[in-house]
Design an enzyme around this catalytic site. Structure first.
Site, PDB file in Angstrom:
ATOM      1  N   SER A 175     -11.870  -1.272   1.431  1.00 17.09           N
ATOM      2  CA  SER A 175     -11.191  -1.718   2.641  1.00 17.09           C
ATOM      3  C   SER A 175     -10.626  -0.513   3.385  1.00 17.09           C
ATOM      4  O   SER A 175      -9.839   0.252   2.838  1.00 17.09           O
ATOM      5  CB  SER A 175     -10.065  -2.694   2.270  1.00 17.09           C
ATOM      6  OG  SER A 175      -9.434  -3.187   3.416  1.00 17.09           O
ATOM      7  N   GLU A 213      -6.084   2.523   5.458  1.00 13.06           N
ATOM      8  CA  GLU A 213      -5.745   2.352   4.048  1.00 13.06           C
ATOM      9  C   GLU A 213      -6.426   3.449   3.242  1.00 13.06           C
ATOM     10  O   GLU A 213      -5.873   3.964   2.281  1.00 13.06           O
ATOM     11  CB  GLU A 213      -6.205   0.969   3.563  1.00 13.06           C
ATOM     12  CG  GLU A 213      -5.890   0.675   2.112  1.00 13.06           C
ATOM     13  CD  GLU A 213      -6.201  -0.771   1.763  1.00 13.06           C
ATOM     14  OE1 GLU A 213      -6.876  -0.995   0.747  1.00 13.06           O
ATOM     15  OE2 GLU A 213      -5.774  -1.672   2.506  1.00 13.06           O
ATOM     16  N   ARG A 260       0.801  -1.229   0.000  1.00  8.12           N
ATOM     17  CA  ARG A 260       0.000   0.000   0.000  1.00  8.12           C
ATOM     18  C   ARG A 260       0.832   1.277   0.000  1.00  8.12           C
ATOM     19  O   ARG A 260       0.422   2.303   0.537  1.00  8.12           O
ATOM     20  CB  ARG A 260      -0.976   0.005   1.193  1.00  8.12           C
ATOM     21  CG  ARG A 260      -1.909  -1.201   1.221  1.00  8.12           C
ATOM     22  CD  ARG A 260      -2.787  -1.272  -0.025  1.00  8.12           C
ATOM     23  NE  ARG A 260      -3.624  -2.460  -0.017  1.00  8.12           N
ATOM     24  CZ  ARG A 260      -3.376  -3.577  -0.691  1.00  8.12           C
ATOM     25  NH1 ARG A 260      -2.285  -3.664  -1.449  1.00  8.12           N
ATOM     26  NH2 ARG A 260      -4.202  -4.605  -0.645  1.00  8.12           N
TER      27      ARG A 260
END
Length: 306
Positions: free
Chosen positions: A226, A296, A176
């Site tokens: 998410s 995230e 990420r």
């Protein structure tokens, strides 16, 4: 420079049809939340993007780039300065084993185009709702695959408008994260290097991943995907579930009862509701399990003033 002067300056190098003033950003986010942008621009060429960046840089005007709004929360106070939409850059071109696409193209569409040309390597992206630019920015991944596995190179601009071509191995892609994030670059185009494959096998993999996604994820409600990164040696959704937080609601937003890793907008929720419930989830999980959940999803913009 006041907004009237900014508008006049913008019209010297952009058609008025590409400029929107006080544009509600909730129209462009998957959560259906977000305040207004002072200026929302929809450039149609890389040159126009570079001109906007140069103008903003020279006049100290805040500048924000927006893809398809899938993994982002824009606060209810909106965004000051200029917001640039990249959705117009959605072309997808196949050349042998390479696919070149604009940063505004949906990564799902790119995976489907790869399948149609019997190319394997992007099956993992068949259910990721983000744009190509966003996928590169955060090294998007799912079901064991990630952008890092197949990116060849990108074209990006820096905060002065200068264009850079960066090879995949120089993007410093990790879980990420990427050099695009750290250097505040903006992806304009990406090229993926894939391999020849069997279309039936590719389709079977995509069908399987799509079914798994539909079974597990709350696709019936607006959400930002998410919300949390995967903590070391844990799964965010499992921790949230074990903390008894599924179904917990603040305002019109709640922790999904279908998948605890998702926070859904069930009743005209606001970005403030999202921020508050995210902080609550982080606090409870930290208290119960001594695990810090890192976001995230990106949160940008200004809070509403009292």
């Amino acid at each position: 420079m006041d907004n009237h002067t900014i508008l006049e300056a913008l019209t010297t190098f952009l058609p008025k049809s590409l400029i929107k003033v006080d544009e509600p950003l909730k129209r462009y986010t998957f959560t259906k939340t977000g305040g207004k942008a002072d200026f929302y621009l929809s450039p149609t060429s890389h040159i126009e993007v570079q001109k906007i960046i140069e103008f903003a840089y020279n006049n100290q005007i805040p500048l924000t780039f927006l893809g398809n709004g899938s993994n982002i929360i824009i606060r209810d106070g909106g965004i000051r300065g200029i917001v640039i939409s990249l959705l117009q850059f959605n072309q997808i071109t196949v050349n042998n084993q390479s696919i070149t696409c604009g940063s505004g193209a949906a990564i799902i569409d790119v995976s489907r185009r790869a399948r149609n040309h019997h190319l394997t390597g992007l099956e993992f992206a068949c259910g990721i709702p983000g744009s190509v630019g966003g996928a590169v920015y955060m090294n998007a991944g799912a079901y064991g695959g990630e952008v890092k596995d197949c990116i060849d190179y990108i074209k990006a601009v820096d905060d002065t408008g200068q264009l850079h071509v960066i090879k995949g191995e120089d993007l410093e892609l990790d879980y990420r994260t990427s050099i695009v994030q750290r250097k505040h670059l903006v992806v304009l185009e990406a090229t993926f290097k894939l391999k020849d494959g069997d279309i039936n096998s590719i389709q079977a993999t995509m069908d399987d991943l799509t079914q798994r996604r539909e079974d597990k994820q709350p696709l019936e409600y607006p959400s930002c995907g998410s919300v949390f990164q995967r903590p070391p040696n844990h799964f965010a959704g499992k921790l949230i579930q074990d903390a008894g937080l599924q179904g917990h609601r603040i305002g019109g937003v709640e922790v999904s009862t279908k998948h605890a890793g998702f926070i859904v907008n069930v009743d005209n929720g606001t970005a403030t509701d999202y921020e508050n419930i995210i902080k609550h989830v982080q606090s409870v999980v930290k208290e119960k399990f001594d695990v810090e959940l890192k976001r995230e999803v990106r949160i940008i913009g200004e809070r509403l003033k009292d």
